[in-house]
Each structure stands twice: as structure tokens, then as C-alpha cells.
Design a protein around this motif. Structure first.
Motif, PDB file in Angstrom:
ATOM      1  N   ALA A  65      -0.094 -17.690  33.902  1.00 34.62           N
ATOM      2  CA  ALA A  65      -1.002 -17.451  32.596  1.00 34.62           C
ATOM      3  C   ALA A  65      -2.444 -18.320  32.708  1.00 34.62           C
ATOM      4  O   ALA A  65      -2.551 -19.336  33.565  1.00 34.62           O
ATOM      5  N   GLY A  66      -3.438 -17.684  32.531  1.00 37.48           N
ATOM      6  CA  GLY A  66      -4.721 -18.291  32.905  1.00 37.48           C
ATOM      7  C   GLY A  66      -5.277 -18.903  31.696  1.00 37.48           C
ATOM      8  O   GLY A  66      -6.218 -19.754  31.663  1.00 37.48           O
ATOM      9  N   VAL A  67      -4.699 -18.837  30.557  1.00 37.29           N
ATOM     10  CA  VAL A  67      -4.938 -19.625  29.267  1.00 37.29           C
ATOM     11  C   VAL A  67      -3.740 -20.092  28.552  1.00 37.29           C
ATOM     12  O   VAL A  67      -2.638 -19.345  28.444  1.00 37.29           O
ATOM     13  N   TYR A  68      -3.743 -21.391  27.948  1.00 38.38           N
ATOM     14  CA  TYR A  68      -2.756 -21.768  27.218  1.00 38.38           C
ATOM     15  C   TYR A  68      -3.131 -22.258  25.871  1.00 38.38           C
ATOM     16  O   TYR A  68      -3.923 -23.137  25.846  1.00 38.38           O
ATOM     17  N   ILE A 127      -5.072 -10.631  31.719  1.00 35.10           N
ATOM     18  CA  ILE A 127      -4.634 -11.854  31.708  1.00 35.10           C
ATOM     19  C   ILE A 127      -3.357 -11.996  30.949  1.00 35.10           C
ATOM     20  O   ILE A 127      -3.195 -11.516  30.027  1.00 35.10           O
ATOM     21  N   THR A 128      -2.830 -13.180  31.534  1.00 30.50           N
ATOM     22  CA  THR A 128      -1.534 -13.618  30.597  1.00 30.50           C
ATOM     23  C   THR A 128      -2.189 -14.771  29.919  1.00 30.50           C
ATOM     24  O   THR A 128      -2.710 -15.907  30.624  1.00 30.50           O
ATOM     25  N   VAL A 129      -1.829 -14.868  28.576  1.00 31.44           N
ATOM     26  CA  VAL A 129      -2.162 -16.143  27.839  1.00 31.44           C
ATOM     27  C   VAL A 129      -0.855 -16.416  27.385  1.00 31.44           C
ATOM     28  O   VAL A 129      -0.323 -15.734  26.654  1.00 31.44           O
ATOM     29  N   GLY A 130      -0.651 -17.734  27.125  1.00 32.53           N
ATOM     30  CA  GLY A 130       0.498 -18.462  26.725  1.00 32.53           C
ATOM     31  C   GLY A 130       0.163 -19.061  25.400  1.00 32.53           C
ATOM     32  O   GLY A 130      -0.936 -19.512  25.119  1.00 32.53           O
ATOM     33  N   PHE A 131       1.098 -18.888  24.440  1.00 30.76           N
ATOM     34  CA  PHE A 131       0.783 -19.570  23.037  1.00 30.76           C
ATOM     35  C   PHE A 131       2.130 -20.555  22.671  1.00 30.76           C
ATOM     36  O   PHE A 131       3.328 -20.298  23.175  1.00 30.76           O
TER      37      PHE A 131
END
Length: 207
Positions: A146-149, A6-10
């Protein structure tokens, strides 16, 4: 386990880094340089939106572009070394990596300065995308799938929702937990120290 990747953005300011000391010092230096009063202590209580949105409180509209350029030019020598990582920042990035995922940073901050912060702190995301605020962040989140930010501001919640990503909010910035929930955050954590535990539960549930 490729399906788990998964790609997580911060977000950066007040999510991964406590940028208040550096930004406060930079505003104080800018005030001295321009001879214009800036309440630096007040300014750092409302971090998140683009620089121009703060400068308009102190400078005439026609001067904003030039003053913003000056601020960004002064920023590296004043703000980078004064800015620490927030607790759990490195561990949050590591948790994504250890799961075989990608960690990216999507921020409203001027991209070259965002990269300087991360390099100084030894935090190495897979990509850094700057100069995007609120709903604009969805551009980068979609581009990187991204699946999560993860962010600290209601603008970050809006960016995640616009991108169709899960909005994980941390109450380490100017927006309290209740405000983040009211804005539509799917998950609200007190800070990034809680992220690895949440993420390890989220991955099996997602799979």
C-alpha cells in the motif's frame, strides 16, 4: 497505465463507517448483560484502539478476555444494522478502483465483524485485514504494498509511517486535524468527501 496502479488502505471505524451508534448500543447491552457499569457515551468518544484497551476501564484485567469474547459475540446482532457509512466512503473506494488501483481495509476491529459491516453497507474492498492497531497495521500495508493509508486516528498515522506509506488523515474521528498534523500526517482532509478530488491530483503528481 499500469505504473499508475496503487494500493490504498483505509481504516474502518470513523474513517469509512460511523460506528458510534452500534458500538454505543453494544456497550449498553454488555453492561446490562454483565451487571457492570460502562459509560457508553464516553467510550464512543475514543474509538480506534483495540477493544481490550477500552474494556480495561470497566472490568478487572482477568475478565477482559472473556468479556471481549462476549462483546464480539453480541456485536453482529446489535451493532451492524445501526452503523451507517460515513459521507464519501463509497466514493473514496470507487475513486481508487476507477484509477485501476486496489482498495483494502486495515482495522483494529475483530475481522469477522469488520467484514459484516462492509457487506451490510455494500462496500466491497479488495481485502479486509482486522485485529491490527497502530504500528501493527504496517504489517498488512507492507504485505499489500500500500502506497497510501487513510485513517482518522494518530495510531493510523503511525501505522502509515511505519509502513513507509503516505499518511492521509481524515478529521472524522476522535483526533482533531491539528493533532493528526502534529502526529505526522502528510495530508489532512475534513472527511472522505474530499478524498476523490485529492486522489485525482495526487496520481498525476505521483506519476
Amino acid at each position: 497505465m499500469a505504473h499508475m496502479a496503487i494500493t490504498v488502505g483505509f481504516d474502518l471505524d470513523m474513517t469509512l463507517i460511523d460506528s458510534r451508534p452500534g458500538i454505543r448500543a453494544c456497550y449498553q447491552a454488555l453492561a446490562e448483560r454483565t451487571g457492570t457499569y460502562i459509560d457508553a457515551d464516553l467510550a464512543v468518544t475514543r474509538l480506534g484502539p483495540p477493544l481490550a484497551e477500552e474494556l480495561i476501564n470497566w472490568f478487572p484485567a482477568e475478565e477482559i478476555a472473556a468479556v471481549a469474547d462476549l462483546y464480539r459475540e453480541m456485536y453482529p446482532t446489535i451493532a451492524i444494522t445501526a452503523t451507517p457509512a460515513l459521507p464519501g466512503a463509497r466514493q473514496a473506494i470507487a475513486a481508487v478502483r476507477e484509477a485501476g488501483g486496489r482498495a483494502i481495509v486495515v482495522t483494529a476491529k475483530y475481522e469477522p465483524n469488520a467484514k459484516l459491516h462492509l457487506a451490510h453497507l455494500g462496500i466491497e474492498p479488495d481485502a479486509v485485514i482486522g485485529d491490527l492497531w497502530a504500528e501493527q497495521k504496517a504489517e498488512a500495508l507492507r504485505e499489500y504494498d500500500a502506497g497510501v493509508y487513510v485513517g482518522d486516528h494518530v495510531g493510523d498515522v503511525r501505522g502509515a509511517r511505519t509502513a513507509g506509506a503516505l499518511s492521509v488523515a481524515v478529521a472524522t474521528g476522535p483526533c482533531p486535524a491539528e493533532e493528526l498534523r502534529a502526529a505526522g500526517a502528510d495530508v489532512v482532509l475534513t472527511g472522505l468527501t474530499e478524498f476523490p478530488g485529492w486522489f485525482s491530483d495526487y496520481r498525476p503528481a505521483r506519476a
